[in-house]
Each structure stands twice: as structure tokens, then as C-alpha cells.
Design an enzyme around this catalytic site. Structure first.
Site, PDB file in Angstrom:
ATOM      1  N   ASP A   1       0.744  -1.209  -0.003  1.00  6.38           N
ATOM      2  CA  ASP A   1       0.052   0.056  -0.027  1.00  6.38           C
ATOM      3  C   ASP A   1       0.689   1.239   0.042  1.00  6.38           C
ATOM      4  O   ASP A   1       0.327   2.288  -0.192  1.00  6.38           O
ATOM      5  CB  ASP A   1      -0.986  -0.016   1.190  1.00  6.38           C
ATOM      6  CG  ASP A   1      -1.954  -0.902   1.180  1.00  6.38           C
ATOM      7  OD1 ASP A   1      -2.216  -1.398  -0.119  1.00  6.38           O
ATOM      8  OD2 ASP A   1      -3.062  -1.298   1.856  1.00  6.38           O
TER       9      ASP A   1
ATOM     10  N   ARG B   1     -19.335  -8.445  -3.461  1.00  6.82           N
ATOM     11  CA  ARG B   1     -18.408  -8.176  -2.282  1.00  6.82           C
ATOM     12  C   ARG B   1     -18.218  -6.793  -2.080  1.00  6.82           C
ATOM     13  O   ARG B   1     -17.723  -5.908  -2.678  1.00  6.82           O
ATOM     14  CB  ARG B   1     -17.191  -8.930  -2.583  1.00  6.82           C
ATOM     15  CG  ARG B   1     -16.091  -8.726  -1.411  1.00  6.82           C
ATOM     16  CD  ARG B   1     -14.867  -9.136  -1.891  1.00  6.82           C
ATOM     17  NE  ARG B   1     -13.593  -9.411  -0.962  1.00  6.82           N
ATOM     18  CZ  ARG B   1     -12.910  -8.315  -0.617  1.00  6.82           C
ATOM     19  NH1 ARG B   1     -12.965  -7.295  -1.031  1.00  6.82           N
ATOM     20  NH2 ARG B   1     -11.885  -8.550   0.187  1.00  6.82           N
TER      21      ARG B   1
END
Length: 751
Positions: free
Chosen positions: A595, A675
Site C-alpha cells: 500500500d 463483495r
């Protein structure tokens, strides 16, 4: 037409202190025997100051003198309550006498009538002062020392007292004292454990556990709600009207008590000293309603206006339509765009006997709302104007210092470097456009419960349980927990997923990670706009902010960080499998990545552009599990040769990890269904604070106070940020709230 009933307020058995005469087992510790006299125990206070009595009680506790501990702290409590009562009575009496007196000179020259009243008020206070100066300590017009009073305000006495009661075998009293302390310190783990222990003792009646410091109106309010629910509307009106009067009286007493001394720490001119002291008292008064709305540690923002909600229907059931209409109009002063109350107003208007003039707000409600609005605007004016002056002073000082500084040393100021690649919603220039310096926002986050802010900071309860740590997930700085959300929370937050936009956050790319899936997202700013224009419920935004804040708090505490975490980006994302997928599909829903760094071919991960290098920690909070695939996984290397750990999504489950190359991760393909999860990224660099969260907080407070903004055919554009800023530029109330929110920590404004 069916009248819409108000939402029932549910209060627990431990709601408030028993009223006089209502319970033979009431605890005497919190009672004041007379409105006009110091209680019997308080008479002993005249032999010592409250500070000394408190110190003696603490010493008795340390020496395990339990009788002396109980007696000493009770004496201190009685003395403090008698002192506050006398101070308030004095100020009220002197203010009324001065206001009712005839001026020495009939014509008001240079506003001298105002100062004359203040002189007369002061003379009255000096005479009245003798009634309490011996309690607080010698000296004309003195209040308790700040350090001493803070011990009483923070309810520190009850932390000692519950232990002393327990040692004396007075278990019911111990439970009451512990519960009272927890009403202001809900995260105090040791006292919570002690209270749980007390409640299991055979001589403790849970239904009799009370908050000894509950506001006086609370029991009347509780009884009124109970009578309302039982459809005894006449009795409900009596209790609720009495509660409303008591609420206003309690706030007025609080505001009078705010008019105390103020150490400015300097020697100002006559006019500036008055203005600074006035601003100090005004900020204190603004917090009175927040204190009254603390119900056993829970902030109830609608407590005052809910009186009018219950009253309007109770009066309707009693056939008093004029009183019902007045209650409706009073409620709408607080929330002008409330759909339920507007519906009720339409219903009442349709009744043959109802006249338009019936919808006149009650005087106490009108005065209250006008005062609140004026004070908010005045504080904003003070903050804005003197912040501008302070900025000019700072600029002058900076210019002077730069002339003195060595040019070589100037190059070492890294804090002013521009941030070249901000993520969506995190440009420093945009933040400056919003309000300028938001460095104080972290302080506001840490005090949100005390101040009653929208995003009350939530402590993680025992419901959040660790299900996997580093060993189970095969790497360092990673863990997973269950129980952050219950099924109701998940269902409500999934409603926000209905306003998600295709390609949101990825330059409108509807399938940024997989050509077999549709990607949709919604940011905090978009939700705030939807709430502002009445396109979605404010309760959903509040829940969104609360639960994500709980996640941030948990991550910060779990990793035991030495510096605070800030939100840098929050994104509700959904991935939906497209129809007619290939059976042998091998792609990922989200490719393997880190990230805050860029993975290199040889396996290293460089923390440099174009990566989001400021991200320090990440978390994913899942909302559903009614889909196939979509598992989150950690891997040892970017080619995914060895999977270290897998987290299967389910409602309320969260996975959290540090954002560097030590935590390479990805998402397996979503084979069917949709999802949804809340992706959270955190930073320890406050320059990257998520400004849209601040704006969402401000919008939520504005809507809760004044209602939504109604416009025909309102649509939120795909690129919504300009619209969001336009709202703040055009809506003066939003700007007022925002300025107060960011700058209200300042204690004084110097002239």
C-alpha cells in the site's frame, strides 16, 4: 392519515438518580438538603477549604481508614455542591437586582448604563460572597482553584469512594459510586471490572444502581417517556413539561456558573480584558448543553428537542391541538427539514379546528434557539477576525526571523516541502482551500466524546475479538478480528453501497483490476453531499464515521504506536462478478501489491513515487459474505508463489496490517455475487489528514441542527468535489460550524 409517532428513547435501569421521596433506599451522598442553606455536613467545611478536605480524604484512603475515607469524600461532595449552589444563587440574584434597579442618570451616555449595572452587580456579589468564601478559601469573589475544581468535575471522588464503600461492606453504594465514575470515564477498565464484580454480589440490586451525578431533569424525562409509552398521556405531559423546565433551569445554572474568574496571563487594556473574559465565559456556556446531554456516558444530541416530539403527540391524544401545534413548531426550530415533523404538521393543519397561528413556537424554545444561533455566529466572528490578525502577526514574525536566519539553515525546513502526489481528496492546496491549517483536528478527535461531536470516539468493546495474529497469518504487523459490526450495522452500511459509483476512485474505470468484475465505490465526501441534500439518511453517515473511527482506534492501540494514526483515505468499495464468466478464470480481483511502495522485479519494494508513500497502516472492514470468492490473502513475494495467510470476508470482520512491503497482499477473484467492504488507509503524517471526514462531520452537525437543504432535481455529479466546496462557500452555517470545530480549542483571543 396516520400520525407518525416519535422514536422511543430507551433508557436502562441505571438511568438516573432517585428523586427525593421516591425510594426508601436512596443514597444520601448526592442530596442537598435545602436550596437556601448549606447542608449539615457542609457546615463542617467551614473549618477547612474544600482542597484540604479532599486531600485529607485521599490520605485516609491511602492509610486504609475506610470510615475516614467515606466521611471525608462525602463531606467534600456536600461542600462542593453547596458552594456551586450558593455561587449560582448569588449571581442570579445580583444579576436580577442590578437589571431591576433604576440608573443613577436617566440618559444612557456612552453605554454607561451597562457598566453601572455591572458595578451594582459587583457590589451585590461582594456582599453575597461571604456566604461561600470560607468554603472556597479567603478572598473576595474567588472561585475554587482550578486544580481543586477539576477533581470534582472529573468525578475523581467516586473512583476512591467505590473502593472505600466496598471495604466497608456497603456494596450497593460501591456499585453506585463506580457507575457514576464510569458515566464520565467509560473506558476505565479497572472500574468497569469492579462494577461487574459488584453487580454479581447478592446484596446488590442491579435495578437500583444509579448515576449519582445525573442531571436533575433526567428522572422526570424517563418517567415521562414511560408514561408516554404506556399511553398515559396526561401524566406524560406533566412529567415532560416538568422535565423541560428542569432542563432549561439546569442549563441556566451552568451558564451562570461559567461567569467565573479568568486568568488571561497578561495585562490587557480595559476593553480587551472585558472582551477576552466575555469570550472565555461564552465558550464555557456553549458546553453546558453538551454536559446535560451526557446520559450515563452516552451523548444524546436530541434530548432537548425530543421533549417537544413527545409533547406534540401527547397533547394531540389529549385533544389539545393548539398545544400540539406549538410543540411541532418548537421542534422544527431545531430541525426545520425533519420529514416526520413536517408530516405531522401537515396532518394537524388538515384538522378543521386548527388555525395557522397555532404553529407558533413556544417562547422558551424560540429564545433558546435564537441564543444558540447568535452565540455560534459571534464565536465564529471572534475566531475568524482574530485568527486573521494573528496570521498577520505570525507572518510578520516569520519574516523577521527569516532575516535573522542563515540561508543555509533555511534549506533544512522539510516540513514545508510540497506533497507532489496526493491521493484523491488529500491535496494540501485543497485542504488550504477548506479551512487553512487543520493541525488541531487530531486534538478534536481525541475529545469527541467529551465535546459531543458527531463522530464520538468509540472504544472497542469485548465484542471485537482477535481471530488471527502474526503466527496464524504468516507474517509480521498483521492481524484479523471479528465483531466490529453486527448484522444490523452491516445491513445499514450496505444501503450506502446502493449509492456507490462505478469507477469511483479509479478515474471512472469501471473494471480497474479485473475485466470480469464491475468496481463501484463511494467516498466520505459523496455521502456527506447526499446527506446535505436529503438524498440519504444522516444516521447512515453517522454510523459510517463511528465504525470506521472505531477501526482506526483499534489499529492504533493494537500496534501500540508511539504516534497517533490519522485517516488519510476512506473508501466503501464493492466488486461485482459480471455475467457469463469463463469457468477457467485465473485472474485476481485485486493484484498483489503493497500500500505504500512500488514492487520491483527483484522483489524489493521502493517507498517512492508513484506509490502512496505516506500510508503507514491499512485495514479492510467487511460488510457481507453472500458471494463466492473474494478472499483476501497475504503472500511472501509478489509473484504469489507462497500464500502466507487467507482472510475470508464476513460481516464485521476486519483485517489490519502495516502498509509496507512486509505485507504484500491481494484479493482473489469474485466468482459470483457482490463483495462490499470499507477500505481504510491511515497515516502518521497529519499533513495527509482526510479533509473530507472533517467536512462530513460538519455537514452532519449542520443537518442535525437545521435539517437538510431541499433543492429540486438535485443530483451529485461524478466529480463531486467542486460541489462539496461550493456548499461550504454558499452555506454560512456550514462555515460557522467548521470554524468552531477547528479552532475552538483556543482559550483566548488577544486584541
Amino acid at each position: 392519515m396516520k400520525l407518525v409517532l416519535p422514536l422511543v428513547v430507551l433508557l436502562g435501569a441505571c438511568a438516573c438518580h432517585a428523586a427525593d421521596g421516591d425510594d426508601d433506599d436512596k443514597i444520601e451522598i448526592n442530596e442537598i438538603e435545602s436550596d437556601e442553606s448549606v447542608p449539615r455536613e457542609g457546615q463542617r467545611v467551614r473549618n477547612a477549604t474544600l482542597a484540604k478536605i479532599f486531600e485529607n480524604a485521599v490520605q485516609a484512603y491511602l492509610e486504609e481508614d475506610w470510615d475516614g475515607c467515606v466521611a471525608g469524600f462525602n463531606e467534600a461532595l456536600h461542600g462542593y455542591k453547596a458552594y456551586k449552589r450558593t455561587v449560582t444563587i448569588c449571581r442570579r440574584k445580583c444579576k436580577a437586582e442590578a437589571a431591576g434597579s433604576s440608573p443613577i442618570f436617566a440618559e444612557d451616555i456612552e453605554d454607561l448604563h451597562f457598566y453601572e449595572r455591572k458595578v451594582k452587580e459587583t457590589l451585590c456579589l461582594m456582599k453575597c460572597n461571604q456566604d461561600y468564601r470560607e468554603i472556597a478559601g479567603a478572598g473576595a469573589l474567588k472561585r475554587l482553584p482550578h486544580a481543586t475544581e477539576k477533581k470534582f468535575v472529573d468525578l475523581a471522588i467516586y473512583e476512591y469512594l467505590h473502593i472505600c464503600y466496598f471495604q466497608k461492606g456497603r456494596h450497593q453504594d460501591a456499585a453506585n459510586a463506580a457507575f457514576t465514575f464510569l458515566s464520565q470515564h467509560s473506558d476505565h477498565e479497572m472500574t468497569m471490572k469492579n462494577l461487574k464484580y459488584y453487580l454479581d454480589l447478592p446484596d446488590v440490586a442491579v435495578e437500583k444502581v444509579v448515576n449519582l451525578e445525573a442531571a436533575p431533569f433526567m428522572q422526570k424525562y424517563t418517567r415521562g417517556v414511560q408514561e408516554y409509552e404506556n399511553e398515559y398521556y396526561a401524566e406524560a405531559v406533566v412529567e415532560l413539561e416538568s422535565s423541560l423546565k428542569s432542563y432549561m433551569e439546569s442549563e441556566e445554572q451552568c451558564r451562570l456558573y461559567c461567569e467565573g474568574p479568568f486568568d488571561q496571563g497578561w495585562y490587557p487594556e480595559f476593553t480587551s480584558s472585558i472582551s477576552n473574559h466575555f469570550a472565555f465565559c461564552l465558550k464555557c456556556k456553549r458546553k453546558c448543553s453538551l454536559a446535560l446531554n451526557n446520559v450515563n456516558g452516552n451523548f444524546q444530541s436530541d434530548l432537548l428537542r425530543s421533549h417537544y416530539n413527545y409533547l406534540q403527540f401527547a397533547y394531540y391524544k389529549l385533544g389539545n391541538l393548539k398545544a400540539a401545534c406549538a410543540a411541532v413548531a418548537s421542534y422544527l426550530l431545531f430541525l426545520p427539514a425533519d420529514e416526520t415533523m413536517l408530516h405531522n404538521k401537515d396532518y394537524y393543519s388538515s384538522q378543521p379546528k386548527v388555525k395557522e397561528e397555532y404553529f407558533t413556537p413556544r417562547e422558551e424554545a424560540l429564545s433558546y434557539v435564537k441564543r444558540q444561533e447568535y452565540e455560534l455566529m459571534l464565536l465564529h466572528y471572534i475566531s475568524k477576525e482574530f485568527a486573521a490578525i494573528e496570521a498577520r502577526f505570525s507572518a510578520f514574525d516569520k519574516k523577521t526571523n527569516m532575516k535573522k536566519a542563515d540561508k543555509k539553515e533555511l534549506g533544512k525546513d522539510f516540513s514545508s516541502r510540497p506533497i507532489l502526489h496526493p491521493p484523491p481528496g488529500h491535496s494540501p492546496s485543497i485542504r488550504t482551500r477548506l479551512v487553512g491549517n487543520l493541525s488541531t483536528f487530531r486534538d478534536k478527535e481525541e475529545t469527541e466524546i467529551r465535546e459531543g461531536r458527531v463522530t464520538e470516539r468509540l472504544r472497542v468493546t469485548d465484542d471485537a475479538r482477535l481471530i488471527a495474529g502474526e503466527s496464524e497469518l504468516g507474517g509480521r504487523n498483521r492481524y484479523a478480528v471479528d465483531g466490529f459490526l453486527n448484522s444490523t450495522d452491516c445491513n445499514l452500511l450496505m444501503q450506502l453501497a446502493q449509492i456507490a459509483v462505478e469507477g469511483d476512485g479509479y478515474d471512472e474505470n469501471k473494471s480497474p483490476h479485473s475485466s470480469y468484475e464491475r468496481f463501484e465505490g463511494v467516498t466520505v465526501g459523496r455521502i456527506a453531499l447526499m446527506v446535505y441534500f436529503g438524498l440519504t439518511k444522516p444516521e447512515l453517515l453517522k454510523l459510517f464515521l463511528q465504525r470506521t473511527e472505531a477501526a482506526r482506534d483499534h489499529v492504533e492501540r493494537y500496534f501500540d504506536l508511539d504516534r497517533p494514526l490519522y485517516f488519510t483515505y476512506t473508501h466503501l468499495v464493492c466488486r461485482t462478478a459480471l455475467p457469463d464468466l469463463p469457468a477457467n478464470r485465473t485472474d485476481l480481483s485485486h493484484e498483489i501489491h503493497a500500500d505504500n511502495c512500488v514492487i520491483q522485479d527483484e522483489g524489493s519494494c521502493l517507498r517512492e513515487d508513484p506509490a502512496y508513500t505516506w500510508r503507514d497502516y491499512s485495514a479492510i472492514l467487511y460488510l457481507n459474505d453472500d458471494f463466492d470468492g473474494g478472499e483476501f490473502f497475504f503472500v511472501e513475494d509478489w509473484q504469489g508463489h507462497r500464500v502466507q495467510g487467507v482472510v475470508r470476508p464476513r460481516c464485521g470482520r476486519m483485517v489490519a496490517f502495516s502498509a509496507g512491503g512486509e505485507n504484500l497482499h491481494g484479493v482473489r477473484a469474485v466468482r459470483s455475487g457482490r463483495r462490499c467492504a470499507m477500505a481504510l488507509w491511515f497515516t502518521q503524517d497529519e499533513r495527509y489528514l482526510e479533509y473530507e471526514r472533517v467536512m462530513a462531520d460538519t455537514v452532519l452537525q449542520r443537518v442535525r441542527t437545521l435539517g437538510t437543504v431541499q433543492r429540486e432535481d438535485t443530483q451529485i455529479p461524478l466529480r463531486y468535489k467542486d460541489t462539496l466546496f461550493q456548499c461550504f462557500e454558499e452555506d454560512e452555517t456550514l462555515r460557522h460550524i467548521l470554524r468552531e470545530f477547528v479552532q475552538e480549542d483556543s482559550e483566548t483571543w488577544y486584541y
